[in-house]
Design a protein around this motif. Sequence first.
Motif, PDB file in Angstrom:
ATOM      1  N   THR A  29       2.379  -4.146  12.337  1.00  0.00           N
ATOM      2  CA  THR A  29       2.820  -4.971  11.216  1.00  0.00           C
ATOM      3  C   THR A  29       3.083  -6.366  11.748  1.00  0.00           C
ATOM      4  OG1 THR A  29       4.358  -5.062   9.348  1.00  0.00           O
ATOM      5  CG2 THR A  29       5.315  -4.412  11.448  1.00  0.00           C
ATOM      6  N   LYS A 221       4.254   1.793  -3.862  1.00  0.00           N
ATOM      7  CA  LYS A 221       3.687   1.151  -5.058  1.00  0.00           C
ATOM      8  C   LYS A 221       4.334   1.688  -6.332  1.00  0.00           C
ATOM      9  CE  LYS A 221      -0.914  -0.668  -4.286  1.00  0.00           C
ATOM     10  NZ  LYS A 221      -0.285  -1.892  -3.828  1.00  0.00           N
ATOM     11  N   ASN A 258      14.237  -5.448  -2.288  1.00  0.00           N
ATOM     12  CA  ASN A 258      13.050  -6.201  -1.940  1.00  0.00           C
ATOM     13  C   ASN A 258      13.107  -7.497  -2.763  1.00  0.00           C
ATOM     14  OD1 ASN A 258      10.406  -7.201  -2.393  1.00  0.00           O
ATOM     15  ND2 ASN A 258       9.503  -5.204  -1.966  1.00  0.00           N
TER      16      ASN A 258
HETATM   17  N1  COA Z   1       2.578  -3.949   7.778  1.00  0.00           N
HETATM   18  C1  COA Z   1       1.299  -4.240   7.592  1.00  0.00           C
HETATM   19  N2  COA Z   1       0.503  -3.605   6.716  1.00  0.00           N
HETATM   20  C2  COA Z   1       1.068  -2.628   5.979  1.00  0.00           C
HETATM   21  C3  COA Z   1       2.423  -2.261   6.119  1.00  0.00           C
HETATM   22  C4  COA Z   1       3.192  -2.960   7.060  1.00  0.00           C
HETATM   23  N3  COA Z   1       4.477  -2.696   7.272  1.00  0.00           N
HETATM   24  N4  COA Z   1       2.687  -1.271   5.247  1.00  0.00           N
HETATM   25  C5  COA Z   1       1.546  -1.011   4.597  1.00  0.00           C
HETATM   26  N5  COA Z   1       0.560  -1.828   5.049  1.00  0.00           N
HETATM   27  C6  COA Z   1      -0.824  -1.898   4.617  1.00  0.00           C
HETATM   28  C7  COA Z   1      -1.294  -0.622   3.953  1.00  0.00           C
HETATM   29  O1  COA Z   1      -1.738   0.306   4.902  1.00  0.00           O
HETATM   30  C8  COA Z   1      -2.405  -1.147   3.071  1.00  0.00           C
HETATM   31  O2  COA Z   1      -3.554  -1.344   3.866  1.00  0.00           O
HETATM   32  P1  COA Z   1      -5.015  -1.044   3.269  1.00  0.00           P
HETATM   33  O3  COA Z   1      -5.169  -2.015   2.123  1.00  0.00           O
HETATM   34  O4  COA Z   1      -5.883  -1.320   4.423  1.00  0.00           O
HETATM   35  O5  COA Z   1      -4.986   0.387   2.827  1.00  0.00           O
HETATM   36  C9  COA Z   1      -1.909  -2.519   2.655  1.00  0.00           C
HETATM   37  O6  COA Z   1      -0.934  -2.919   3.615  1.00  0.00           O
HETATM   38  C10 COA Z   1      -1.270  -2.525   1.286  1.00  0.00           C
HETATM   39  O7  COA Z   1      -0.367  -1.427   1.254  1.00  0.00           O
HETATM   40  P2  COA Z   1       0.503  -1.126   0.010  1.00  0.00           P
HETATM   41  O8  COA Z   1       1.349   0.075   0.249  1.00  0.00           O
HETATM   42  O9  COA Z   1      -0.391  -1.135  -1.188  1.00  0.00           O
HETATM   43  O10 COA Z   1       1.414  -2.443   0.003  1.00  0.00           O
HETATM   44  P3  COA Z   1       2.330  -3.000  -1.119  1.00  0.00           P
HETATM   45  O11 COA Z   1       1.866  -4.326  -1.539  1.00  0.00           O
HETATM   46  O12 COA Z   1       2.594  -1.986  -2.199  1.00  0.00           O
HETATM   47  O13 COA Z   1       3.678  -3.229  -0.311  1.00  0.00           O
HETATM   48  C11 COA Z   1       5.831  -2.181  -0.093  1.00  0.00           C
HETATM   49  C12 COA Z   1       4.350  -2.131   0.271  1.00  0.00           C
HETATM   50  C13 COA Z   1       6.525  -0.971   0.476  1.00  0.00           C
HETATM   51  C14 COA Z   1       6.423  -3.449   0.515  1.00  0.00           C
HETATM   52  C15 COA Z   1       5.950  -2.244  -1.643  1.00  0.00           C
HETATM   53  O14 COA Z   1       5.193  -1.214  -2.234  1.00  0.00           O
HETATM   54  C16 COA Z   1       7.378  -2.119  -2.096  1.00  0.00           C
HETATM   55  O15 COA Z   1       8.177  -2.972  -1.867  1.00  0.00           O
HETATM   56  N6  COA Z   1       7.716  -1.038  -2.817  1.00  0.00           N
HETATM   57  C17 COA Z   1       9.054  -0.771  -3.241  1.00  0.00           C
HETATM   58  C18 COA Z   1       9.785  -0.106  -2.111  1.00  0.00           C
HETATM   59  C19 COA Z   1      11.268  -0.070  -2.312  1.00  0.00           C
HETATM   60  O16 COA Z   1      11.887  -1.044  -2.613  1.00  0.00           O
HETATM   61  N7  COA Z   1      11.838   1.116  -2.108  1.00  0.00           N
HETATM   62  C20 COA Z   1      13.221   1.356  -2.217  1.00  0.00           C
HETATM   63  C21 COA Z   1      13.664   1.336  -3.635  1.00  0.00           C
HETATM   64  S1  COA Z   1      15.304   1.773  -3.754  1.00  0.00           S
END
Ligand code: COA
Length: 330
Positions: A29, A221, A258
């Motif tokens: 990351t 997501k 977030n």
């Molecule tokens: N660093 C780099 N890349 C990452 C990563 C990280 N830490 N985590 C995931 N990726 C990659 C994925 O593998 C994916 O790669 P791909 O396109 O090659 O498959 C890409 O980044 C997008 O992943 P995705 O899961 O779709 O990212 P996102 O835009 O949904 O962001 C979160 C991920 C977790 C930041 C986001 O979904 C989020 O904030 N969700 C809410 C989580 C939360 O707040 N939870 C607690 C609630 S109480």
Amino acid sequence: MQGAYILATGSAVPDSTISNHQISQFVETSDQWIVTRTGIKERRLLTGYNQSVIDLAVIASKRALQKIDMNPHDIDLIILATSSPNDLFGSASQVQAKIQAVNAVAFDLTAACSGFVLSLVTATQFIQNGTYSTVLIIGADVLSKWTNWNDRGTCILFGDGAGAVILQACPYLENAILGFNLNTNGQYSNQLSISYKEDKLVNLNLPIMQGSFDYITMNGKEVYKFAVSQVPLSILKCLNNLNISIDNIDWLLLHQANERILTAIADKLSIDLRKVISNVSKYGNTSAASIPLALDEALYQNKIKKNDLIIISGFGAGLTWGTVIVKWIY
Ligand code: COA
């Protein structure tokens, strides 16, 4: 019916920090990816032998008590909102003993990142119906103990911390906890969980299965979509019931999950971003602790003034989410 109001706050975070750059040394990351997607720059982690959620909860509670010079014997009830207790039977009683709140009944409330909101509403019921006068509510979590540090989808998000508030019966029948709205949809419980996994058969003539708790698993997501779609609805329902216009709101204090979620919810409600309380960049998602931690910090920074109206909303595993509208009356 007697009113309730928040009389004092306190908080505690561990000394150790872990930055995005440090995390990028053990999972693939980068600081840029994490900041862009979450707004988080660093989080605090509880380190050291035998340190638990209780240590943070006790410090936060003592700080709240000290602010108003309150004798812990005056506390009638302690609610510890946590999903990371160090005893499955509950940790609140150990907090009670450590702060010497000898007259208080104490119990844990498990509702993940909504734990503080549910505890605040629960405590308010006890005060409003006249059962208790003084309640200590603590939101505290050490999710670092349940984080899979090899999972880049979750390990970037969570941090450890505790926040405490003292809720008391109002003088002059004024009421500061104006209203609330609470919701659960258990059909999506698998989207965010620390589930119990059975892996051992104990054969005592009867097949008894035993196991242990797994790491945090999350569908990022889906959780994101849930928060951004459901939390504004909860807030609007609550405000409508109270006949309060969104324009009259002074502060939006959301569970610090977030930065993008905070901004998206504020945008949906047309709330100016200057009214959004945020410290997620420094602490990450501290689960049940995040709201009282951010509240304590906002008060320390003299942001919140007498008669301000605050929307407090929590959301998270369960899935459970809810809102409390608070008027700051001291
Ligand atoms: N660093 C780099 N890349 C990452 C990563 C990280 N830490 N985590 C995931 N990726 C990659 C994925 O593998 C994916 O790669 P791909 O396109 O090659 O498959 C890409 O980044 C997008 O992943 P995705 O899961 O779709 O990212 P996102 O835009 O949904 O962001 C979160 C991920 C977790 C930041 C986001 O979904 C989020 O904030 N969700 C809410 C989580 C939360 O707040 N939870 C607690 C609630 S109480």
